[in-house]
Design a protein around this motif. Structure first.
Motif, PDB file in Angstrom:
ATOM      1  N   GLU A 283       0.760  -1.213  -0.095  1.00 15.83           N
ATOM      2  CA  GLU A 283       0.044  -0.104   0.013  1.00 15.83           C
ATOM      3  C   GLU A 283       0.895   1.358   0.004  1.00 15.83           C
ATOM      4  O   GLU A 283       0.595   2.400  -0.762  1.00 15.83           O
ATOM      5  CB  GLU A 283      -0.781  -0.022   1.273  1.00 15.83           C
ATOM      6  N   GLU A 284       1.825   1.325   0.794  1.00 13.56           N
ATOM      7  CA  GLU A 284       2.736   2.459   0.963  1.00 13.56           C
ATOM      8  C   GLU A 284       3.636   2.692  -0.082  1.00 13.56           C
ATOM      9  O   GLU A 284       4.189   3.729  -0.412  1.00 13.56           O
ATOM     10  CB  GLU A 284       3.725   2.459   2.260  1.00 13.56           C
ATOM     11  N   THR A 285       3.380   2.032  -1.265  1.00 12.04           N
ATOM     12  CA  THR A 285       4.123   2.166  -2.309  1.00 12.04           C
ATOM     13  C   THR A 285       3.520   3.103  -3.519  1.00 12.04           C
ATOM     14  O   THR A 285       3.999   3.399  -4.539  1.00 12.04           O
ATOM     15  CB  THR A 285       4.794   1.017  -3.045  1.00 12.04           C
ATOM     16  N   ILE A 286       2.285   3.188  -3.455  1.00 13.48           N
ATOM     17  CA  ILE A 286       1.476   3.361  -4.419  1.00 13.48           C
ATOM     18  C   ILE A 286       1.535   5.024  -4.458  1.00 13.48           C
ATOM     19  O   ILE A 286       1.382   5.629  -3.361  1.00 13.48           O
ATOM     20  CB  ILE A 286      -0.186   3.157  -4.207  1.00 13.48           C
ATOM     21  N   VAL A 287       2.087   5.822  -5.574  1.00 13.61           N
ATOM     22  CA  VAL A 287       2.359   6.905  -5.507  1.00 13.61           C
ATOM     23  C   VAL A 287       1.985   7.528  -7.060  1.00 13.61           C
ATOM     24  O   VAL A 287       2.261   6.808  -8.004  1.00 13.61           O
ATOM     25  CB  VAL A 287       3.686   7.564  -5.363  1.00 13.61           C
ATOM     26  N   ASN A 288       1.570   8.779  -7.024  1.00 11.54           N
ATOM     27  CA  ASN A 288       1.608   9.379  -8.337  1.00 11.54           C
ATOM     28  C   ASN A 288       2.974  10.217  -9.039  1.00 11.54           C
ATOM     29  O   ASN A 288       3.653  10.439  -8.183  1.00 11.54           O
ATOM     30  CB  ASN A 288       0.567  10.607  -8.448  1.00 11.54           C
TER      31      ASN A 288
ATOM     32  N   ALA C 190       7.223   4.711  -0.402  1.00 10.66           N
ATOM     33  CA  ALA C 190       7.310   5.725  -1.678  1.00 10.66           C
ATOM     34  C   ALA C 190       6.800   7.040  -1.193  1.00 10.66           C
ATOM     35  O   ALA C 190       5.662   6.998  -0.490  1.00 10.66           O
ATOM     36  CB  ALA C 190       6.633   5.084  -2.855  1.00 10.66           C
ATOM     37  N   PRO C 191       7.481   8.341  -1.671  1.00 13.90           N
ATOM     38  CA  PRO C 191       8.443   8.080  -2.730  1.00 13.90           C
ATOM     39  C   PRO C 191       9.869   8.057  -1.669  1.00 13.90           C
ATOM     40  O   PRO C 191      10.019   8.336  -0.489  1.00 13.90           O
ATOM     41  CB  PRO C 191       8.629   9.646  -3.056  1.00 13.90           C
ATOM     42  N   ASN C 192      10.926   7.413  -2.474  1.00 15.82           N
ATOM     43  CA  ASN C 192      12.164   7.613  -1.625  1.00 15.82           C
ATOM     44  C   ASN C 192      12.874   8.656  -1.530  1.00 15.82           C
ATOM     45  O   ASN C 192      12.610   9.601  -2.196  1.00 15.82           O
ATOM     46  CB  ASN C 192      12.998   6.259  -2.573  1.00 15.82           C
ATOM     47  N   HIS C 193      13.753   8.704  -0.584  1.00 18.76           N
ATOM     48  CA  HIS C 193      14.433   9.958  -0.263  1.00 18.76           C
ATOM     49  C   HIS C 193      15.200  10.568  -1.341  1.00 18.76           C
ATOM     50  O   HIS C 193      15.403  11.784  -1.899  1.00 18.76           O
ATOM     51  CB  HIS C 193      15.289  10.014   0.787  1.00 18.76           C
ATOM     52  N   GLN C 194      15.751   9.500  -2.349  1.00 17.61           N
ATOM     53  CA  GLN C 194      16.598  10.052  -3.452  1.00 17.61           C
ATOM     54  C   GLN C 194      15.606  10.801  -4.486  1.00 17.61           C
ATOM     55  O   GLN C 194      16.405  11.812  -5.036  1.00 17.61           O
ATOM     56  CB  GLN C 194      17.152   8.707  -4.176  1.00 17.61           C
ATOM     57  N   ALA C 195      14.493  10.554  -4.680  1.00 16.54           N
ATOM     58  CA  ALA C 195      13.604  11.301  -5.503  1.00 16.54           C
ATOM     59  C   ALA C 195      13.360  12.556  -4.905  1.00 16.54           C
ATOM     60  O   ALA C 195      13.419  13.483  -5.693  1.00 16.54           O
ATOM     61  CB  ALA C 195      12.373  10.535  -5.917  1.00 16.54           C
ATOM     62  N   ASP C 206       9.986  16.860 -11.830  1.00 15.92           N
ATOM     63  CA  ASP C 206       9.110  16.265 -10.759  1.00 15.92           C
ATOM     64  C   ASP C 206       9.703  14.450 -10.898  1.00 15.92           C
ATOM     65  O   ASP C 206       9.813  13.961 -11.699  1.00 15.92           O
ATOM     66  CB  ASP C 206       7.744  16.007 -11.380  1.00 15.92           C
ATOM     67  N   ALA C 207      10.022  14.106  -9.501  1.00 16.48           N
ATOM     68  CA  ALA C 207      10.604  12.953  -9.208  1.00 16.48           C
ATOM     69  C   ALA C 207       9.740  11.838  -8.239  1.00 16.48           C
ATOM     70  O   ALA C 207       9.251  12.647  -7.348  1.00 16.48           O
ATOM     71  CB  ALA C 207      12.091  12.898  -8.840  1.00 16.48           C
ATOM     72  N   THR C 208       9.700  10.779  -8.537  1.00 15.34           N
ATOM     73  CA  THR C 208       9.325   9.922  -7.433  1.00 15.34           C
ATOM     74  C   THR C 208       9.710   8.599  -7.471  1.00 15.34           C
ATOM     75  O   THR C 208      10.566   8.332  -8.820  1.00 15.34           O
ATOM     76  CB  THR C 208       7.648   9.837  -7.401  1.00 15.34           C
ATOM     77  N   GLY C 209       9.523   7.588  -6.913  1.00 10.93           N
ATOM     78  CA  GLY C 209      10.304   6.380  -6.930  1.00 10.93           C
ATOM     79  C   GLY C 209      10.242   5.418  -5.687  1.00 10.93           C
ATOM     80  O   GLY C 209       9.623   5.892  -4.676  1.00 10.93           O
ATOM     81  N   ILE C 210      10.574   4.255  -5.988  1.00 10.26           N
ATOM     82  CA  ILE C 210      10.313   3.063  -4.983  1.00 10.26           C
ATOM     83  C   ILE C 210      11.780   2.265  -4.843  1.00 10.26           C
ATOM     84  O   ILE C 210      12.535   2.195  -6.111  1.00 10.26           O
ATOM     85  CB  ILE C 210       9.302   2.037  -5.703  1.00 10.26           C
ATOM     86  N   LEU C 211      11.968   2.113  -3.857  1.00  7.38           N
ATOM     87  CA  LEU C 211      13.363   1.526  -3.192  1.00  7.38           C
ATOM     88  C   LEU C 211      13.163   0.315  -2.710  1.00  7.38           C
ATOM     89  O   LEU C 211      12.142   0.084  -1.995  1.00  7.38           O
ATOM     90  CB  LEU C 211      13.890   2.378  -2.375  1.00  7.38           C
ATOM     91  N   VAL C 212      13.859  -0.775  -3.450  1.00  8.87           N
ATOM     92  CA  VAL C 212      13.785  -2.122  -2.857  1.00  8.87           C
ATOM     93  C   VAL C 212      15.355  -2.486  -2.442  1.00  8.87           C
ATOM     94  O   VAL C 212      16.314  -2.507  -3.320  1.00  8.87           O
ATOM     95  CB  VAL C 212      13.470  -2.954  -3.972  1.00  8.87           C
TER      96      VAL C 212
END
Lengths: 342, 342, 342, 342
Positions: A283-288, C190-195, C206-212
């Motif tokens: 759930e927490e990964t859902i972003v625009n 998300a968003p990760n701090h790098q974005a 405009d930046a967003t992202g997921i970190l694994v």
């Protein structure tokens, strides 16, 4: 009762057999394999709940030596069933097809076979109708099956134009010694086959992606950047995922931190083999991302394709002609979506 | 019926509860934990087969929010039972002990607690008699429990003077995110505590050893160099191991290649959580080293201590005064050694 | 000659010291640490090429016992230099800042510190001018530093509106025993701090992202889905990356299969510590996703920030006022981009 | 000056070439390989410090395309040298031997070849004299080479009757993608070949052992249970190890926690490729087991055999007839044992 045989009793084959055994409108006639593998030995230790047929009659002695009762040959099994689920190693299915043709039986192949082995490339939720009455179907691979569940779910609600996916692939299953990777990430050529396969099943979506292998065994994780036909926010996305019986929304905050948490949870649920049929959305990964929507899903590679295989039997045998009626029966017999009732 | 409570519903606690539930002469009154962990959420999704008590009453709101029914506090649970299996984190058991004393209840602690928490350091097969009627028992840790099974088995047959062990330790359980090791082997100071613990339980044996942590999750592997009191060959060793209901002899040649094969096999057997109570001996590793005997065993760390905990209840509650009678009942109810009948 | 001190002689600090020592217009006065770590012991075994100052004078005895010569205290070092590179553990830099203020010295902090420790959040290529003459600068973290190199490179050529990134993060460095992950993928919120950090440095994107997190040690891999201001194809993207001295384009076909290949290659090049300052772009991963462009890069986490730290000294000390002049000098002294000449 | 050629420029071959280049009484004529691997590309990026010959002339075009200059064929190289170090893949050396015979050249094969490829199975410290003047020598494998160093060291001082070893084997080298293991320990049939090989080199010692593969890349760890001819305590063992220039005694207390610490330390020392020629003994693992002595050593698999290969050239070419004189020269040119002077 549709009579089903499972050929290839490995990681997928064992789970297919268990899945068929749970379908109240199907009968599992038996399973076939080539040698007394650990899976076959476990079958014996359990008291032979399924009849075993052997694919290579010359190996009969090996089974005898291990004290494993054999009910006949693969050819015997084929004659006794209406439809075969072929879960053999890649390439073997294409050879077995001759046998299925000889006895004019239907067969369903797994993702490892080439597409031309089958009349249709099939996914229960996304293109059920295409499989109706066909003799040979091929299922999508584990990653593609799970990915399409999520994309199809949103596509039917808001329309999806385009997806850019990153597959963080588990490289082996628990217990695999014949393949592995140690302290390395391995990058594949883009686009990955899962994106190409998605476009074959859902031709109105533009898909591409990059796949990276990682040295773990408990589930692939995929990030999806999807371009919807209209603006859509996190709450709406969540709503659609929460309504889908093959998608489980989980929260990092509850302790679902990744693929290994889901594996542990399935074990603690008491699921046979610690398996999970559902994909999970974190759930927490859902972003625009501008008007795009981005999210991460988990694919339990060992069991995820089982429901769609049951759907495929329903389509091939025309047990149900309506898509939603078919998947609902599969879901019911597999116990999927029960958590939604609470 | 002896009434049992399980305090701490984590990796070990869950399995202890399942183990008690299988003992036909015991009643599982309930389990206790501090917060709605994944294990507790799984309990809820399964429909609360066990009553849940909470160890920190202030956390009640967290359970309510997660929709998890609570049957009372830890203190309530303690009053309802005859004996507690305490499977809390290391150090917590020592604090809980005050509560158990307050209500004059018996309690069994796990390997993580310090030895002085208990009246006796216990192992079902090796020193059952010492636990008879005692109020507080402490079990050996997973590695030591499995190791002693093998050494005690040979010791009772031929006498063992000395063991030098190498523990190749799995560093985390499947699903652990709070600890781990990545691409490294870590060496501990010798002698390892398992050798020291073995000598506490079996004071007539001289033991030492080296422990190396490895980044895997499915079972420790221990090599043992044992000095017997008389010459003994592979066939004789095999004979004794094959007669022991908590030791499973497996063959590399059959596909049991290591700890991950055993985990897979247990899943394929349909064992709950894919657990295995038995240690395994790899037949092809048994060799003579001069007059010493050397062999490798596998310790399924999550479940291996469950049988000895059941034995401990039997001893503490004096349900059976005879060692072999006690362990035989535990084995019967856990379904151990059934493979030996075939 | 600008006089430089390095505080914190760990993974990053050692490499900063080596980097400064290569800059012909800088002088490395010394390095400081708190105890005789392995890194300090290696410095001694090499014959003390750098003078060592100790940050905790009470620990002097530990250094004496290990036979390691000490040139003074951290406070002594601060007084001898013009600028400090602070590479201490997160949070320590904020405390050290008081000392730097006391002697009115400039200081450059690493990505682990909070942003408010510094007057400006700095990246050599992306916002060099903002650092000019500032007293306290903070560098971006390893992932963000490498990511911005790639995004800034394209942004300066065609303009980038938006990026959606997936970070496949290595969880520990080679030799780390204090942190790790075993057989698990871990997903972050998300968003990760790098974005977020990228948007601080490049506010027009405009930046967003997921970190694994993944259980490996040799380099992060990031996939980027970038939306350019005009259509751009693979050949043009390649052209820009190939012109950048801190970006190395590599081919899967040549054997660069992932992060571990790059680590091996750097070792085989004879680079000190097997380090690589450049990020790598995997050529075969560059694909269009509609009008977006997608690609995968590798971030060698141990060494990637060294060049931008050298840039930061140049900016803080106003050694060069022109961005390209500054980075070119850093590159020259570090030997970056030499492969481009061939 | 003895003229040396290195055939096979992989993990071992590269290091052999570097090792020969450091021997002041040898001349490295060139190296040979079959295709433009990453190692060959790194050689080119370094400016071709060594001449390259190609083993498969038909592949010339591949080298041309990669811009890599070629000095001739393998057959050309063989004619120019006195002795070949063959570090090709297992089995290729046996085929190459025909070429070496054709030109009557000496050759030294690595541990992967079968024993009958050579006239003698060789270890620099343990049986130098047996290699004197021989045409074909075969070196022991990395594990065996390191193990024999430790056992031979004690054997020459107190006499060793028997060893029981447990090899905790790293399964791949950093950068390997063609082999690996993921989250599994794999057990081999006992006795392992290293024990058998040890007995071939040191026929007066009785050796056996068990090998377990682990999914890591930085060094094997071996535990040894050795039976000496007379009682010996930890201090005496330490004394002998501390005097040996190819054995480095390290302390857990100083931060040497396992194989990954040693790899990091070698990188921090500035050793080319982060290599280490020495085996390490972990001081805190040395314990008595009755009259036996037990300890753990670390084998840096990529570089450990380099010194013994240099020794082998000295023996085959009769450069020194005295064992200690020969190994001392190898050590001096490789810079081994310098830490002992401090």
């Amino acid at each position: 009762m549709v009579k089903v045989g499972v050929v290839g009793y490995g990681v997928i084959g064992q789970r297919l057999a268990d899945g068929v055994a749970l379908q109240e409108d199907m009968e599992l006639v038996g399973v076939a394999d080539v040698s007394p593998t650990l899976a076959v030995r476990a079958l014996k230790e359990k008291g032979m709940p399924y009849d075993l047929y052997i694919a290579v009659p010359e190996n009969k002695e090996l089974f005898d030596k291990a004290g494993i009762p054999v009910s006949g040959t693969l050819e015997d099994l084929v004659q006794k069933v209406d439809v075969i689920l072929d879960a053999t190693s890649a390439g073997v299915g294409a050879r077995n097809k001759e046998l299925y043709k000889k006895y004019n039986k239907k067969a369903i192949f797994q993702g490892g076979e080439k597409n031309d082995v089958a009349d249709v490339f099939f996914h229960g939720y996304a293109n059920y109708e295409k499989g109706l009455g066909k003799q040979f179907l091929k299922l999508t691979s584990c990653n593609t099956t799970g990915l399409i569940r999520a994309v199809d779910c949103l596509d039917r609600e808001v329309g999806i134009e385009k997806v850019a996916i990153t597959i963080i692939r588990r490289v082996a299953d628990p217990g695999d010694y014949h393949r592995g990777l140690t302290n390395a990430l391995q990058v594949d050529k883009a686009p990955n086959h899962q994106a190409v396969d998605l476009m074959t099943i859902m031709p109105h979506v533009d898909a591409t992606g990059i796949l990276v292998h990682t040295p773990v065994t408990h589930g692939h994780i995929i990030t999806v950047v999807a371009t919807p036909k209209r603006e859509i926010g996190k709450e709406e996305v969540l709503k659609y995922f929460n309504q889908h019986p093959r998608i489980r929304v989980v929260r990092l905050a509850d302790g679902f931190l990744g693929n290994a948490s889901l594996f542990r949870y399935a074990r603690d649920l008491g699921n046979p083999r610690g398996d999970m049929y559902e994909i999970a959305v974190f759930e927490e990964t859902i972003v625009n991302s501008g008007k795009d929507i981005m999210f991460a899903i988990n694919i339990p590679q060992e069991a995820v394709v089982i429901p769609e295989n049951m759907d495929a039997i329903r389509a091939a045998m025309e047990m149900q002609t309506d898509r939603l009626e078919a998947v609902a029966l599969t879901n019911k017999y597999l116990g999927m979506g029960k958590w939604m009732e609470k």
